[in-house]
Design an enzyme around this catalytic site. Structure first.
Site, PDB file in Angstrom:
ATOM      1  CG  HIS A   1      -0.423   0.053   2.471  1.00 56.86           C
ATOM      2  ND1 HIS A   1      -0.254   1.200   3.198  1.00 56.86           N
ATOM      3  CD2 HIS A   1      -0.024  -1.125   3.392  1.00 56.86           C
ATOM      4  CE1 HIS A   1       0.270   1.085   4.317  1.00 56.86           C
ATOM      5  NE2 HIS A   1       0.231  -0.067   4.544  1.00 56.86           N
TER       6      HIS A   1
ATOM      7  CG  ASP B   1       2.748   0.472   7.801  1.00 57.02           C
ATOM      8  OD1 ASP B   1       2.440  -0.298   6.922  1.00 57.02           O
ATOM      9  OD2 ASP B   1       1.907   0.779   8.656  1.00 57.02           O
TER      10      ASP B   1
ATOM     11  CD  GLU C   1      -3.047  -1.491   5.295  1.00 59.69           C
ATOM     12  OE1 GLU C   1      -2.953  -2.434   5.865  1.00 59.69           O
ATOM     13  OE2 GLU C   1      -2.718  -0.419   5.514  1.00 59.69           O
ATOM     14  CD  GLU C   2      -1.812   2.591   7.493  1.00 61.64           C
ATOM     15  OE1 GLU C   2      -2.382   1.791   8.464  1.00 61.64           O
ATOM     16  OE2 GLU C   2      -0.710   2.441   7.394  1.00 61.64           O
TER      17      GLU C   2
ATOM     18  CG  HIS D   1       0.626   3.501  12.352  1.00 61.01           C
ATOM     19  ND1 HIS D   1      -0.770   3.056  12.249  1.00 61.01           N
ATOM     20  CD2 HIS D   1       1.150   2.770  11.108  1.00 61.01           C
ATOM     21  CE1 HIS D   1      -1.163   2.367  11.261  1.00 61.01           C
ATOM     22  NE2 HIS D   1       0.067   1.998  10.515  1.00 61.01           N
TER      23      HIS D   1
END
Length: 331
Positions: A56, A165, A193-194, A303
């Site tokens: 992603h 990420d 995606e998140e 994150h």
């Protein structure tokens, strides 16, 4: 390449900048398609199995929800972000590269009981140095996106930046598809995606792969006090998932990945625990079902603006991915 990918802006729903950079790097590799939701797909036509590898493009960040009369900018997180890390973090707005700082009530003004508790999101705001609604509105509007401001730094064997990420996964797939495989190969760089695996749902329905491998950045808590929280650890190699909150990997594909790693002396680790999820959670349900597995790069402080990965883990994940793809040529 990883530096370029990680520094690019790409909060979920606002992936234009990172998509453009990836497109420039893959345009000579295969047929490139951008679908209506914003996924970028590279197709290397072949006569073998229809295989999709996915990562992603999007990152966690912030969206403006209100601008107060005194110039404070209220926001909501886009994706899962721990509010306890936010005070004093620097942010950058996408539209015009305006910088800001996430502010909160100074400690001198907090009663003792407030000091004992973390700030709630409703207590936080972004400060760009303006003192009125009118001044802020020259630069920032409701609905604008912001991300962490973060410098890409290499600390010997460690890389530190925001958005590893899953920009690490995007860089790995970009490198892997430079090789030729006897497969009908699709590389999917997905969006959103998140915030719910949205891009993967669209792209998997279009491609309808037989086999899919998701390349992800995953939780690494090897600095935790309790080893039960480790999940993965930096430097021990790519992490192979058995199960998470959204999917259970195909056991035969997992066995093959593990066998390839062992036979080629590639260090690996199993991803412990079943927390979190990734695009595999949607992809494996495609059509009549898709054989799916996830290989992840352990990411410490995920994150956040200071996520970290191991260079060795990155390199070994690339080796493993290429070998797995070649193995799928056979049977």
């Amino acid at each position: 390449m990883l530096k370029e990918y990680a520094k690019a802006f790409g909060v979920s729903g606002c992936e234009g900048e990172i998509r453009g950079i990836i497109k420039n790097n893959v345009k000579e590799i295969g047929d490139v398609l951008i679908d209506r939701i914003g996924n970028l797909i590279v197709h290397k036509k072949g006569n073998g199995k229809k295989v999709m590898i996915a990562a992603h493009m999007d990152e966690v960040g912030f969206i403006v929800t209100n601008i107060l009369n005194d110039g404070r900018i209220k926001f909501s997180p886009v994706g899962s972000i721990d509010s306890r890390i936010l005070p004093s973090k620097r942010v950058t707005f996408y539209k015009n590269n305006i910088k800001g700082v996430i502010g909160a009530k100074p400690i001198h003004l907090q009663p003792i009981d407030e000091r004992k508790n973390p700030f709630l999101l409703k207590d936080l705001f972004i400060d760009i140095g303006a003192d009125s609604f009118e001044e802020v509105s020259k630069y920032v509007r409701i609905g604008d996106y912001a991300t962490f401001e973060s410098e890409y730094i290499e600390l010997e064997e460690i890389i530190k930046c925001k958005a590893l990420d899953d920009r690490a996964g995007c860089a790995l797939i970009t490198e892997a598809i430079k090789e030729n495989y006897e497969l009908d190969l699709y590389a999917a760089f997905t969006v959103q995606e998140e915030v719910g695996l949205r891009g993967a749902e669209v792209v998997s329905k279009v491609i309808m792969p037989e086999i899919a491998i998701v390349i992800e950045g995953t939780t690494c808590a090897d600095i935790a006090k309790n080893e039960r929280d480790f999940v993965t650890a930096l430097g021990l190699g790519p992490a192979i998932s058995i199960m998470d909150r959204t999917s259970a990997a195909d056991i035969n594909l997992v066995k093959r990945i593990v066998e390839i790693a062992k036979n080629n002396n590639i260090p690996f680790q199993y991803r412990k625990g079943n927390v979190g999820g990734n695009d595999a959670g949607i992809i494996h349900k495609t059509g009549k079902g898709c054989i799916t597995a996830t290989i992840s790069v352990p990411t410490r402080y995920i994150h956040s603006p200071v996520s970290m990965i191991s260079k060795k883990d990155f390199e070994n994940t690339l080796k493993l991915l290429k070998l797995v793809l070649h193995s799928l040529e056979e049977d």
